[in-house]
Write a protein that holds these residues in place. Structure first.
Motif, PDB file in Angstrom:
ATOM      1  N   THR A   1       0.672  -0.917  -0.612  1.00 41.91           N
ATOM      2  CA  THR A   1      -0.320   0.451   0.084  1.00 41.91           C
ATOM      3  C   THR A   1       1.116   1.272  -0.168  1.00 41.91           C
ATOM      4  OG1 THR A   1      -1.112  -1.218   1.359  1.00 41.91           O
ATOM      5  CG2 THR A   1      -1.797   1.172   0.850  1.00 41.91           C
ATOM      6  N   ILE A   2       1.771   0.909   0.510  1.00 43.39           N
ATOM      7  CA  ILE A   2       2.483   2.326   1.241  1.00 43.39           C
ATOM      8  C   ILE A   2       3.348   2.407   0.052  1.00 43.39           C
ATOM      9  CG2 ILE A   2       4.930   1.771   2.221  1.00 43.39           C
ATOM     10  CD1 ILE A   2       3.213   4.057   4.055  1.00 43.39           C
ATOM     11  N   THR A   3       3.812   1.769  -0.721  1.00 44.09           N
ATOM     12  CA  THR A   3       4.747   1.776  -2.083  1.00 44.09           C
ATOM     13  C   THR A   3       3.507   2.088  -3.525  1.00 44.09           C
ATOM     14  OG1 THR A   3       6.141  -0.039  -1.393  1.00 44.09           O
ATOM     15  CG2 THR A   3       5.970   0.807  -3.995  1.00 44.09           C
ATOM     16  N   ALA A   4       2.297   1.878  -3.424  1.00 41.50           N
ATOM     17  CA  ALA A   4       1.339   2.444  -4.276  1.00 41.50           C
ATOM     18  C   ALA A   4       1.312   3.083  -4.190  1.00 41.50           C
ATOM     19  CB  ALA A   4       0.272   1.369  -4.110  1.00 41.50           C
ATOM     20  N   ILE A   5       1.513   4.267  -2.428  1.00 45.40           N
ATOM     21  CA  ILE A   5       0.911   5.927  -3.231  1.00 45.40           C
ATOM     22  C   ILE A   5       2.353   6.458  -2.843  1.00 45.40           C
ATOM     23  CG2 ILE A   5      -1.457   5.415  -1.801  1.00 45.40           C
ATOM     24  CD1 ILE A   5      -0.303   5.938   0.126  1.00 45.40           C
ATOM     25  N   LYS A   6       3.275   6.107  -2.574  1.00 50.62           N
ATOM     26  CA  LYS A   6       4.551   7.277  -2.842  1.00 50.62           C
ATOM     27  C   LYS A   6       5.302   7.426  -4.346  1.00 50.62           C
ATOM     28  CE  LYS A   6       7.266   4.793   0.456  1.00 50.62           C
ATOM     29  NZ  LYS A   6       8.599   4.267   0.954  1.00 50.62           N
ATOM     30  N   PRO A   7       4.845   8.753  -4.297  1.00 53.99           N
ATOM     31  CA  PRO A   7       6.296   9.290  -5.448  1.00 53.99           C
ATOM     32  C   PRO A   7       7.058   8.789  -5.893  1.00 53.99           C
ATOM     33  CG  PRO A   7       5.636  10.843  -3.528  1.00 53.99           C
ATOM     34  CD  PRO A   7       6.110   9.789  -3.259  1.00 53.99           C
ATOM     35  N   ASN A   8       8.004   8.420  -7.022  1.00 51.01           N
ATOM     36  CA  ASN A   8       9.052   8.062  -7.510  1.00 51.01           C
ATOM     37  C   ASN A   8       9.905   8.119  -5.972  1.00 51.01           C
ATOM     38  OD1 ASN A   8       7.860   5.791  -9.172  1.00 51.01           O
ATOM     39  ND2 ASN A   8       7.701   6.967 -10.224  1.00 51.01           N
ATOM     40  N   HIS A   9      10.499   9.714  -6.444  1.00 53.09           N
ATOM     41  CA  HIS A   9      11.455   9.747  -5.793  1.00 53.09           C
ATOM     42  C   HIS A   9      12.071   9.443  -4.773  1.00 53.09           C
ATOM     43  CE1 HIS A   9       8.641  13.172  -4.683  1.00 53.09           C
ATOM     44  NE2 HIS A   9       9.660  13.505  -3.940  1.00 53.09           N
ATOM     45  N   GLU A  10      10.520   9.347  -3.550  1.00 50.65           N
ATOM     46  CA  GLU A  10      10.405   8.564  -2.498  1.00 50.65           C
ATOM     47  C   GLU A  10      10.942   7.496  -2.375  1.00 50.65           C
ATOM     48  OE1 GLU A  10       7.414   9.554   0.886  1.00 50.65           O
ATOM     49  OE2 GLU A  10       7.256  12.029  -0.523  1.00 50.65           O
ATOM     50  N   MET A  11      10.635   7.184  -3.751  1.00 49.00           N
ATOM     51  CA  MET A  11      10.004   4.815  -3.317  1.00 49.00           C
ATOM     52  C   MET A  11      11.955   4.545  -3.324  1.00 49.00           C
ATOM     53  SD  MET A  11       8.924   2.855  -5.985  1.00 49.00           S
ATOM     54  CE  MET A  11       7.380   3.946  -6.037  1.00 49.00           C
ATOM     55  N   THR A  12      12.557   5.514  -3.321  1.00 49.49           N
ATOM     56  CA  THR A  12      14.755   4.685  -3.985  1.00 49.49           C
ATOM     57  C   THR A  12      15.364   5.697  -2.612  1.00 49.49           C
ATOM     58  OG1 THR A  12      14.668   5.908  -5.851  1.00 49.49           O
ATOM     59  CG2 THR A  12      13.849   4.034  -5.818  1.00 49.49           C
ATOM     60  N   ASP A  13      14.531   6.992  -1.858  1.00 50.11           N
ATOM     61  CA  ASP A  13      15.659   7.473  -1.226  1.00 50.11           C
ATOM     62  C   ASP A  13      15.412   7.492   0.046  1.00 50.11           C
ATOM     63  OD1 ASP A  13      17.275   9.642  -0.813  1.00 50.11           O
ATOM     64  OD2 ASP A  13      15.913  10.908  -1.674  1.00 50.11           O
ATOM     65  N   TYR A  14      16.231   6.382   0.471  1.00 55.05           N
ATOM     66  CA  TYR A  14      15.581   6.046   2.123  1.00 55.05           C
ATOM     67  C   TYR A  14      16.500   6.809   3.259  1.00 55.05           C
ATOM     68  CZ  TYR A  14      13.544   1.639   0.067  1.00 55.05           C
ATOM     69  OH  TYR A  14      13.162   0.583  -0.642  1.00 55.05           O
ATOM     70  N   ALA A  15      17.119   7.764   1.958  1.00 55.35           N
ATOM     71  CA  ALA A  15      18.849   8.230   2.752  1.00 55.35           C
ATOM     72  C   ALA A  15      17.616   9.952   3.748  1.00 55.35           C
ATOM     73  CB  ALA A  15      19.276   9.074   2.623  1.00 55.35           C
ATOM     74  N   ASN A  16      17.722  10.240   2.485  1.00 58.53           N
ATOM     75  CA  ASN A  16      16.182  10.961   2.545  1.00 58.53           C
ATOM     76  C   ASN A  16      14.602  11.261   4.084  1.00 58.53           C
ATOM     77  OD1 ASN A  16      18.159  13.082   2.873  1.00 58.53           O
ATOM     78  ND2 ASN A  16      17.833  12.744   0.362  1.00 58.53           N
ATOM     79  N   PHE A  17      14.415   9.965   2.978  1.00 59.38           N
ATOM     80  CA  PHE A  17      13.169  10.136   3.193  1.00 59.38           C
ATOM     81  C   PHE A  17      13.073   8.164   4.447  1.00 59.38           C
ATOM     82  CE2 PHE A  17      12.551  12.455  -0.315  1.00 59.38           C
ATOM     83  CZ  PHE A  17      11.746  13.583   0.210  1.00 59.38           C
TER      84      PHE A  17
END
Lengths: 307, 316
Positions: free
Chosen positions: A59-75
């Motif tokens: 669910t959380i991935t389905a509503i995440k914008p792409n830049h947040e999805m792979t940026d574990y350092a900042n989000f």
């Protein structure tokens, strides 16, 4: 003195056994709270978290914008800062997803109705008409339930091709009953068994035909059983994968599980947002259906095993 | 005397007449009622089963009906290292996943059998992994196991437990463990809920009686719960073993048999050779090779059922 004490204990014991909440829990009251926390609540919490985490992650991935999805350092990956419906919009308007949903609904509904219809007659015949050899037929039906699709899909694909059904919904509507009918029949047999014979005998004496008995007495009484079998059969057809993968070629005829896997995964760059949205939306119909009929679902699942 | 016998006589004859009337049509009616189900099952289940066995003895390909070549397919497979690897993988996958499913499922069932406040709610959400289409939840696992952005790797690294990302699906050993974990995740609810149904049929009075006799907690489990649960364990685990053994979807989504065939099961190998590779005969032979194992599982189930009779004092 001793006698009075004994009487006191006795009356206390009676009081204890009479309190319903203690009776329901059996000897649960013997456990202290800390002990219960360690042996029951803590493991349960771990189980629930592990079992539900993939859905949360989906669910959380389905509503995440792409830049947040792979940026574990900042989000923080466990949360979403700017939720977006971009993936769901893409899925519903830029892909064939709605068509797959419609296909899956049509195929699952048709296969379920076909199987239920055949199963009602078969179960009634085995359980109530008791024709010669009914017991053996019942056992054969159970064995048919144990034949897995994994060993049938190759010969079935040859048959489907020769019958000219390849790449049509009928390929699936006609093959799904192979695992639905045995299951539904087995379940309904158990259900019909619980309907008293006397009701049918009364109707017979009143001059009812077998057909009237089935439609006016047995079926109305077994509505819960029919719902259980129907719900379970519907989810089984919705989840089916190997036949749908083998018998369907063109994109517009695919079902949701096959479509999501084969059409949304295109290059090496996976569109995880769209994939997760596809998985989420594809799961919702069965989950909603399930949530309305939990008791029926559980009874059909355990019923099939108990008999 | 004569009057009473005359009055009594017709009474048994009414049901017997109805019965005799029914007996005439019973088989015909039964045949008619069985027809739809029997026709569908014979055409789409029994016939393909036979056709599959026949195809295993031919060199059929997609678009070309094969000719009989005897046991050539099986001879070829018996020299094929990949086939034997897939047999080994299937057994490893089935045995380890089934043991884990059983242990964890039984544990969860025992927890749920305690007097919990919102038991039906817990039961409902615990079944979710079983309800959701396997392919769709497997896609979620695919993302969880992603080599670069795996949330598990990230969480473990944040906790300082590992230094490098885990290559979940790229390394043979890890891939096997990962697919088994995903299978166990999906299978626990089924085992737990069916065993819970079995646990609920055990009367509380047995536990109370055993406690009065001085049984400890582990003895209660060993001598009361386990024997009474054995029949339902046998059936549940047969189903579980059967479906794990013939599993296809999970592997197809997560690894497609890779890396270097380390996770190829017999079902996925059969699909790869038969459908993707077009060698229908060989694919069918691999599928047929699964049948002996399935028969063993079914016989196990049969004897599990047999046991029930003496356990319940023959009153079954």
């Amino acid at each position: 003195m001793a006698e009075i004490k004994r009487a006191e204990i006795k009356s206390a014991a009676i009081k204890k056994t009479k309190r319903p909440e203690l009776d329901e829990g059996g000897m649960g009251y013997l456990q202290s709270l800390p002990r219960r926390v360690v042996t029951v609540y803590l493991p349960l919490l771990v189980f629930v978290i592990v079992l539900l985490f993939p859905f949360y992650w989906m669910t959380i991935t389905a509503i995440k914008p792409n830049h947040e999805m792979t940026d574990y350092a900042n989000f923080n990956p466990f949360w979403v800062v700017h939720p977006t419906f971009e993936h769901i919009r893409y899925l519903l308007f830029d892909t064939s997803y709605p068509g797959w949903l419609l296909n899956t609904i049509i195929i699952s509904t048709a296969a379920t109705f076909l199987s239920l219809l055949a199963a009602v007659f078969a179960a009634y015949a085995i359980e109530r008409l008791r024709f010669s050899g009914a017991r053996h037929v019942g056992l054969t039906i159970f064995l048919a339930y144990l034949v897995p699709p994994s060993i049938l899909f190759i010969p079935l694909s040859v048959m489907v091709f020769n019958l000219g059904l390849y790449d049509t919904p009928f390929a699936l509507i006609l093959t799904y009953p192979t695992f639905l009918i045995p299951f539904c029949t087995w379940l309904l047999m158990g259900y019909f068994r619980s309907i008293p014979f006397e009701l049918e005998e009364c109707a017979l004496i009143d001059g009812a035909s077998r057909w009237q008995i089935l439609t006016k007495i047995v079926l109305p009484l077994s509505v819960p059983g029919l719902i259980s079998a129907g719900i379970f059969a519907f989810t089984l057809s919705w989840n089916e994968f190997i036949y749908a993968l083998t018998f369907i070629q063109s994109s517009e005829n695919k079902t949701v599980p096959v479509g999501v896997l084969t059409e949304l995964v295109r290059s090496d760059v996976y569109e995880w947002g769209a994939l997760m949205a596809g998985a989420l939306i594809g799961s919702l119909p069965v989950v909603v259906l399930y949530s309305f009929f939990v008791e029926h679902y559980v009874s059909s699942m355990t019923g099939a095993v108990k008999e | 005397m004569a009057v009473s016998s005359a009055a009594v006589q017709p009474r048994p004859s009414i049901p017997s007449r109805i019965l005799s009337l029914l007996a005439d049509s019973r088989n015909a009616l039964g045949f008619g009622f069985m027809l739809p189900a029997a026709a569908l099952l014979l055409v789409f289940l029994t016939y393909p089963l036979g056709l599959g066995i026949w195809l295993g003895f031919t060199d059929a390909r997609i678009g070309r009906p094969g000719i009989f070549i005897g046991i050539e397919n099986y001879q070829y497979l018996s020299d094929d290292a990949v086939f034997w690897l897939s047999v080994f993988n299937t057994l490893l996958y089935t045995i380890s996943a089934s043991i884990l499913k059983f242990a964890l499922g039984l544990w969860l069932a025992l927890i749920l059998n305690q007097n919990l406040p919102i038991k039906s709610f817990f039961r409902a959400i615990i079944l979710l992994p079983f309800v959701v289409p396997t392919v769709l939840s497997a896609i979620a696992f695919w993302w969880i196991y992603d080599s670069q952005f795996s949330i598990l790797s990230w969480a473990l690294m944040e906790m300082g437990l590992i230094d490098n990302r885990i290559n979940f699906l790229g390394d043979p050993e890890n891939a096997r463990a990962s697919v088994i974990a995903a299978n166990v995740w999906r299978g626990i609810p089924f085992v737990a809920i069916t065993l819970l149904a079995g646990l609920q049929t055990i009367p509380q009075s047995l536990y109370e009686a055993a406690t009065l006799d001085g049984a400890s907690r582990s003895q209660l489990f060993r001598f009361v719960t386990l024997p009474l649960l054995t029949p339902i364990i046998a059936i549940t685990m047969t189903f579980s073993v059967l479906f794990t053994f013939t599993d296809f979807q999970l592997i197809y989504v997560l690894t497609r048999g890779g890396p270097v065939n380390a996770t190829h099961l017999m079902a996925t190998l059969s699909f790869q050779r038969g459908i993707s590779g077009g060698q229908l005969g060989e694919g069918a032979a691999i599928a047929v090779a699964m049948i002996p194992f399935l028969l063993a599982a079914i016989l196990f189930s049969y004897f599990g059922l047999q046991r029930r009779k003496w356990q319940q004092g023959g009153g079954d």
